[in-house]
Motif scaffolding. Structure first.
Motif, mmCIF file in Angstrom:
data_model
loop_
_atom_site.group_PDB
_atom_site.id
_atom_site.type_symbol
_atom_site.label_atom_id
_atom_site.label_comp_id
_atom_site.label_asym_id
_atom_site.label_seq_id
_atom_site.Cartn_x
_atom_site.Cartn_y
_atom_site.Cartn_z
ATOM 1 N N PHE A 184 14.356 -0.104 -4.443
ATOM 2 C CA PHE A 184 15.395 -0.180 -5.463
ATOM 3 C C PHE A 184 15.753 1.201 -6.020
ATOM 4 N N VAL A 185 14.753 2.067 -6.154
ATOM 5 C CA VAL A 185 15.048 3.431 -6.597
ATOM 6 C C VAL A 185 15.933 4.133 -5.571
ATOM 7 N N SER A 186 15.629 3.918 -4.297
ATOM 8 C CA SER A 186 16.446 4.515 -3.238
ATOM 9 C C SER A 186 17.896 4.060 -3.347
ATOM 10 N N ILE A 187 18.081 2.775 -3.636
ATOM 11 C CA ILE A 187 19.439 2.242 -3.784
ATOM 12 C C ILE A 187 20.111 2.827 -5.018
ATOM 13 N N ARG A 188 19.357 2.947 -6.099
ATOM 14 C CA ARG A 188 19.951 3.487 -7.322
ATOM 15 C C ARG A 188 20.350 4.948 -7.145
ATOM 16 N N VAL A 237 9.981 5.781 1.647
ATOM 17 C CA VAL A 237 9.408 7.066 1.226
ATOM 18 C C VAL A 237 10.024 8.215 2.014
ATOM 19 N N ILE A 238 10.218 8.014 3.320
ATOM 20 C CA ILE A 238 10.864 9.047 4.128
ATOM 21 C C ILE A 238 12.275 9.314 3.609
ATOM 22 N N PHE A 239 12.981 8.243 3.264
ATOM 23 C CA PHE A 239 14.323 8.424 2.720
ATOM 24 C C PHE A 239 14.277 9.175 1.392
ATOM 25 N N LEU A 240 13.336 8.824 0.524
ATOM 26 C CA LEU A 240 13.231 9.476 -0.784
ATOM 27 C C LEU A 240 12.932 10.968 -0.637
ATOM 28 N N ILE A 241 12.034 11.300 0.288
ATOM 29 C CA ILE A 241 11.713 12.706 0.522
ATOM 30 C C ILE A 241 12.944 13.457 1.029
#
Length: 257
Positions: A184-188, A237-241
């Motif tokens: 959800f953080v990734s989407i936000r 996590v890979i996307f967030l990084i």
């Protein structure tokens, strides 16, 4: 990034207050009918969302969306396929049919909306903002803040033990809540708004009978459970990084102009 109106310490304290109030609300409607519980929860969620919106001043994180790099776009596409497939499987193919025959359709819908509104404004709104401020100097601050708020979101579900939910069910629920929190953080971050995560959360919680009992009863085999949710966690996590990398690159580019 958009600056906070209050310190991250006060944001944490405010979040703790809302959780205590939620427990009080649940206790006050204990023993009442589904419509009363669902309606009360929805009103409470809307009020809390309004207060958090006032405190944060916005549902955005950035004045403008961050331009993602090629790597982030590729992983974002993979991430979207995984999430889209999960929603299609869980919601469209199963819950829609069950909800059509639900005797508590209106109450269940209100309860699902209340969960989406309250939990997203609290966890992806107020708490993520607090963790982001606390980790402001870190190189991968978005990743760290996402994981920290996700852990809190997972721990938040241990409250279901009070309602008599089993320890194994609660452990699995807390685990996938942690993973969903990072998703959800990734989407936000990508959409720069809370709207989509509120809607998706409400869709996930839209279940027949959720206004009667919100505890989980099913237990998935741990190997399958770990494989599915572990894969989703790695992808997010890979996307967030990579998002942190895109943000840092864009920030350096702006400072050099």
């Amino acid at each position: 990034m958009i600056k906070n109106k209050i310190s991250w310490v006060k944001e944490f304290l405010l979040a703790a207050l809302f959780i205590v109030l939620l427990m009080g609300v649940d206790f006050s409607v204990k023993g009442t009918g589904p419509l009363m519980r669902g309606g009360t929860r929805l009103v409470f969620g809307i009020v809390v969302a309004g207060i958090i919106y006032y405190v944060l001043g916005t549902t955005k994180i950035f004045p403008h969306r961050i331009q993602l790099g090629t790597f982030s776009k590729i992983w974002g596409f993979i991430f979207g396929i995984c999430l889209g497939g999960l929603l299609l499987l869980v919601i469209i193919l199963t819950r829609t049919t069950l909800m059509a025959h639900s005797k508590t359709f209106i109450a269940d819908t209100m309860m699902a909306l209340s969960a989406g509104i309250f939990e997203e404004f609290l966890c992806r709104g107020l708490l993520f903002s607090a963790f982001l401020s606390a980790f402001n100097q870190a190189k991968y601050k978005f990743t760290e803040a996402a994981l920290a708020s996700g852990i809190f979101f997972g721990l938040f579900h241990f409250m279901n033990l009070i309602s008599g939910q089993g320890i194994v069910q609660t452990l699995q629920q807390a685990t996938y809540a942690f993973v969903i929190g990072t998703i959800f953080v990734s989407i936000r971050l990508t959409t720069n708004t809370l709207l989509w995560v509120v809607l998706i959360h409400a869709m996930i919680d839209w279940q027949a009978g959720i206004s009667v009992t919100h505890t989980a009863s099913a237990i998935a085999p741990w190997p399958t459970f770990s494989a599915v949710w572990g894969t989703l966690l790695v992808i997010s996590v890979i996307f967030l990084i990579s998002f942190d990398g895109s943000f840092n690159h864009q920030k350096v580019s702006i400072s050099e102009k």
